[in-house]
Design an enzyme around this catalytic site. Structure first.
Site, PDB file in Angstrom:
ATOM      1  N   PRO A  11       0.793  -1.221   0.000  1.00  0.00           N
ATOM      2  CA  PRO A  11       0.000   0.000   0.000  1.00  0.00           C
ATOM      3  C   PRO A  11       0.829   1.277   0.000  1.00  0.00           C
ATOM      4  CG  PRO A  11      -0.389  -1.277   2.020  1.00  0.00           C
ATOM      5  CD  PRO A  11       0.516  -2.066   1.157  1.00  0.00           C
ATOM      6  N   ASN A  12       0.340   2.205  -0.789  1.00  0.00           N
ATOM      7  CA  ASN A  12       0.852   3.570  -0.903  1.00  0.00           C
ATOM      8  C   ASN A  12       2.195   3.682  -1.614  1.00  0.00           C
ATOM      9  OD1 ASN A  12      -1.400   4.771   0.423  1.00  0.00           O
ATOM     10  ND2 ASN A  12      -0.578   3.970   2.340  1.00  0.00           N
ATOM     11  N   ARG A  19       4.621  11.066  -2.300  1.00  0.00           N
ATOM     12  CA  ARG A  19       4.340  10.843  -0.880  1.00  0.00           C
ATOM     13  C   ARG A  19       5.559  11.145  -0.027  1.00  0.00           C
ATOM     14  NH1 ARG A  19       4.110   4.945   1.892  1.00  0.00           N
ATOM     15  NH2 ARG A  19       3.538   5.619   3.976  1.00  0.00           N
ATOM     16  N   TYR A  24      10.719   9.336   1.563  1.00  0.00           N
ATOM     17  CA  TYR A  24      10.747   8.327   0.503  1.00  0.00           C
ATOM     18  C   TYR A  24      11.423   8.772  -0.790  1.00  0.00           C
ATOM     19  CZ  TYR A  24       7.452   6.061   3.622  1.00  0.00           C
ATOM     20  OH  TYR A  24       6.860   5.485   4.715  1.00  0.00           O
ATOM     21  N   ASN A  73       8.142  -5.413  -0.432  1.00  0.00           N
ATOM     22  CA  ASN A  73       7.960  -4.260   0.436  1.00  0.00           C
ATOM     23  C   ASN A  73       6.459  -4.210   0.695  1.00  0.00           C
ATOM     24  OD1 ASN A  73       7.582  -1.801   1.688  1.00  0.00           O
ATOM     25  ND2 ASN A  73       9.063  -0.722   0.410  1.00  0.00           N
ATOM     26  N   ALA A  76       2.711  -0.907   5.040  1.00  0.00           N
ATOM     27  CA  ALA A  76       2.147  -1.006   6.385  1.00  0.00           C
ATOM     28  C   ALA A  76       1.739  -2.430   6.755  1.00  0.00           C
ATOM     29  CB  ALA A  76       0.949  -0.063   6.526  1.00  0.00           C
ATOM     30  N   GLU A  97      12.895  -8.951   2.246  1.00  0.00           N
ATOM     31  CA  GLU A  97      12.031  -7.842   2.648  1.00  0.00           C
ATOM     32  C   GLU A  97      12.804  -6.537   2.505  1.00  0.00           C
ATOM     33  OE1 GLU A  97      10.066  -6.444   6.841  1.00  0.00           O
ATOM     34  OE2 GLU A  97       9.699  -8.512   6.226  1.00  0.00           O
ATOM     35  N   HIS A  99      12.559  -2.157   2.875  1.00  0.00           N
ATOM     36  CA  HIS A  99      11.886  -0.933   3.318  1.00  0.00           C
ATOM     37  C   HIS A  99      12.749   0.246   2.904  1.00  0.00           C
ATOM     38  CE1 HIS A  99       8.981  -3.247   5.520  1.00  0.00           C
ATOM     39  NE2 HIS A  99       9.990  -3.979   5.956  1.00  0.00           N
ATOM     40  N   ARG A 106      11.860   4.900  13.126  1.00  0.00           N
ATOM     41  CA  ARG A 106      10.598   5.627  12.947  1.00  0.00           C
ATOM     42  C   ARG A 106       9.648   5.331  14.113  1.00  0.00           C
ATOM     43  NH1 ARG A 106       8.380   5.441   7.159  1.00  0.00           N
ATOM     44  NH2 ARG A 106       7.181   7.167   8.032  1.00  0.00           N
TER      45      ARG A 106
END
Length: 145
Positions: A11-12, A19, A24, A73, A76, A97, A99, A106
């Site tokens: 998502p996103n 964004r 990012y 990735n 969320a 994985e 990110h 964070r």
């Protein structure tokens, strides 16, 4: 035969370049993906993005027994999707994985990854270059087998 690696973004991540560019970056993923394709001409590299958990699970199941590697990735979903974690446990294709931001520096909820234990590696905080690093991790593993 060319090796096949599937990139799956959650998502996103379709909003990259728009964004929160301070976190990012300014580059959209489609442009970065083209750079990866050019960087690895002997690799079959596919890209999929969805904002929907079930679609990500369907894609993992689709490629998870026939591709040589997966870069995930999950956005969320990383922090709470036991359904995606269960899928990673069920498939045989190795997964790295990724990110873009450093999830460990964070918000507290982002420090949790319910998916990482089912992956061969996690790359976090390296920006979009983390995807290239993940390709290299998978190619090294493929070449060892």
């Amino acid at each position: 035969m060319n090796n096949k690696i599937q990139i799956i973004n959650g998502p996103n991540l379709n909003l990259l370049g728009k964004r929160e560019p301070d976190i990012y970056g300014n580059k959209n993923f489609d442009d970065y993906y083209q750079e990866l394709v050019e960087l690895y001409p002997n690799l079959i590299l596919n890209y999929f993005q969805s904002n929907h958990e079930g679609s990500i699970i369907d894609k993992l199941q689709d490629v998870g027994f026939r591709y040589d590697g997966i870069i995930l990735n999950a956005g969320a979903f990383t922090h709470y999707s036991y359904a995606i974690a269960d899928t990673l446990r069920a498939i045989s294709t190795p997964v790295v994985e990724v990110h873009i931001s450093d999830i460990n520096s964070r918000e507290d909820f982002r420090k949790i990854s319910v998916t990482k234990e089912h992956c061969i590696d996690m790359i976090t905080g390296k920006g979009l270059d983390g995807y290239r690093m993940a390709v290299d991790v998978l190619l090294k593993r493929i070449n060892q087998h």
